[in-house]
Design an enzyme around this catalytic site. Structure first.
Site, short mmCIF file in Angstrom:
data_model
loop_
_atom_site.label_atom_id
_atom_site.label_comp_id
_atom_site.label_asym_id
_atom_site.label_seq_id
_atom_site.Cartn_x
_atom_site.Cartn_y
_atom_site.Cartn_z
N ASN A 9 0.85 -1.22 -0.10
CA ASN A 9 0.05 0.01 0.12
C ASN A 9 0.92 1.23 -0.18
O ASN A 9 1.51 1.60 1.00
CB ASN A 9 -0.91 0.01 1.09
CG ASN A 9 -1.73 1.28 1.46
OD1 ASN A 9 -1.54 1.91 0.34
ND2 ASN A 9 -2.11 1.34 2.51
N LYS A 11 0.28 4.13 -0.27
CA LYS A 11 -0.80 5.43 0.42
C LYS A 11 -0.39 6.62 -0.65
O LYS A 11 -0.13 6.63 -1.69
CB LYS A 11 -0.13 5.58 1.69
CG LYS A 11 -0.07 4.39 2.57
CD LYS A 11 0.00 4.57 3.92
CE LYS A 11 -0.15 3.17 4.61
NZ LYS A 11 -0.31 3.26 6.19
N HIS A 95 -9.85 1.13 5.01
CA HIS A 95 -8.53 1.34 5.63
C HIS A 95 -8.63 2.21 6.76
O HIS A 95 -9.39 3.40 6.75
CB HIS A 95 -7.18 1.82 4.60
CG HIS A 95 -5.75 1.95 5.39
ND1 HIS A 95 -5.44 2.82 6.06
CD2 HIS A 95 -4.94 1.04 5.03
CE1 HIS A 95 -4.28 2.41 6.26
NE2 HIS A 95 -3.77 1.39 5.75
N GLU A 97 -6.93 4.61 7.92
CA GLU A 97 -6.74 6.21 7.47
C GLU A 97 -7.79 6.65 6.64
O GLU A 97 -8.31 7.88 6.93
CB GLU A 97 -5.47 6.23 6.57
CG GLU A 97 -4.15 6.03 7.49
CD GLU A 97 -3.01 5.46 6.89
OE1 GLU A 97 -2.76 5.53 5.47
OE2 GLU A 97 -2.09 5.10 7.50
N GLU A 167 -5.20 -4.67 10.67
CA GLU A 167 -4.29 -3.78 10.80
C GLU A 167 -4.43 -3.10 12.21
O GLU A 167 -5.13 -2.17 11.93
CB GLU A 167 -4.30 -2.83 9.66
CG GLU A 167 -3.72 -3.39 8.29
CD GLU A 167 -3.22 -2.54 7.50
OE1 GLU A 167 -2.31 -2.78 6.72
OE2 GLU A 167 -4.11 -1.17 6.87
N GLY A 173 2.56 2.67 10.90
CA GLY A 173 3.66 3.62 10.69
C GLY A 173 4.31 4.01 11.82
O GLY A 173 5.01 5.13 11.93
N SER A 212 3.34 -1.81 10.38
CA SER A 212 5.02 -1.97 10.59
C SER A 212 5.65 -3.37 10.10
O SER A 212 6.41 -3.81 10.89
CB SER A 212 5.12 -1.69 12.23
OG SER A 212 4.94 -0.30 12.09
P1 13P Z 1 3.19 0.49 7.59
O1 13P Z 1 3.46 -0.84 7.17
O2 13P Z 1 3.88 1.66 7.37
O3 13P Z 1 2.95 0.39 9.18
O4 13P Z 1 1.68 0.73 7.10
C1 13P Z 1 0.63 -0.48 6.96
C2 13P Z 1 -0.43 -0.07 6.64
O5 13P Z 1 -1.00 0.75 6.83
C3 13P Z 1 -0.54 -0.81 5.17
O6 13P Z 1 -2.12 -0.43 4.88
#
Ligand code: 13P
Length: 254
Positions: A9, A11, A95, A97, A167, A173, A212
């Site tokens: 992903n 982003k 997601h 976010e 997640e 992150g 992560s």
């Molecule tokens: P990270 O791997 O940067 O923690 O992000 C995970 C994520 O949100 C994947 O959709």
């Protein structure tokens, strides 16, 4: 036996040139990774070039979001049908976010899953709890509610065509990863919720872990029996790291 699946992903990262280079590097290192399904989810505008670059290869392309609407006066939206037609195979839905920053509720996520299924995409339903919810012992209720909303909308049989990504928000992150035992417990809980309605669907659905995941912790996570690969954020932006993670998933399937 469930085939593991690893998706990157990206982003809100990437330019046409950077995407081109990243996809080329991933393709160059994928030769012996047939035991895992691999895909990248670039920002929407970069999808057509990624599809073009990956045509005829084992690298799939996904989107990070789709509209809950099919067509009409919805400025700024992109439909599941459009994504499918330009060559996407997957679409991330719900997601954290999008839930936290763009007001996406369980019901909206459920409608998006339904519309993605109708268009022939494989929805990747993202679920997960906040740190506060975990610490107050509500984590299972929260995640179960996120799953249940989609079950109510599409029913258990169509659920077999989904991928789920657990997640935990506190791990995204942050460099904090759920321990393999914490992740495994939640994956087993999710499988249990589905299993109450259909043991066959529960056995078949792939559940990725995200939050992560890095080159140096992927193998321990993927060794857990209910973890079927990963949804990778930051580490998916470096081909070398992403390929190590894909290799760990491929090895876990043996
Ligand atoms: P990270 O791997 O940067 O923690 O992000 C995970 C994520 O949100 C994947 O959709």
């Amino acid at each position: 036996m469930r085939k593991p699946i690893v998706l990157g992903n990206w982003k809100l990262n990437g330019t046409p040139a950077a995407s081109d280079a990243l996809v080329a590097s991933i393709l160059a290192g994928m030769a012996s990774l047939d035991a895992v399904d691999i895909g990248v989810c670039p920002p929407c505008v970069l999808i057509p070039q990624a599809v073009h670059q990956t045509t005829g290869t084992h690298l799939a392309v996904g989107a990070q979001n789709c509209s809950e609407f099919v067509t009409g006066a919805y400025t700024g939206e992109v439909s599941a049908d459009m994504l499918r037609e330009v060559g996407c195979r997957y679409v991330l839905v719900g997601h954290s976010e999008r839930r936290a920053l763009f007001g996406e509720t369980n019901e909206i996520a459920a409608r998006k899953v339904h519309i993605a299924l109708k268009s022939g995409l494989t929805p990747v339903l993202c679920v997960g709890e906040t740190l506060e919810e975990r610490e107050s012992g509500q984590m299972n209720t929260v995640v179960e509610g996120q799953i249940q909303a989609v079950l109510n909308e599409v029913g258990i049989e169509l659920f077999a065509r989904l991928v789920i990504a657990y997640e935990p928000i506190w791990a995204i992150g942050t460099g904090l990863t759920a321990t393999p035992a914490q992740a495994q417990a939640m994956h087993a809980m999710i499988r249990g919720v589905l299993g109450a309605q259909s043991p066959a669907v529960a056995r078949a659905v792939r559940i990725q872990y995200g939050g992560s995941v890095k080159a140096d912790n992927a193998a321990q996570l993927f060794a857990e029996p209910d973890i079927d690969g990963g949804l990778i954020g930051g580490a998916s932006l470096k081909a070398e790291d992403f390929l190590v993670i894909c290799r760990a998933a491929a090895d876990s399937s043996r």
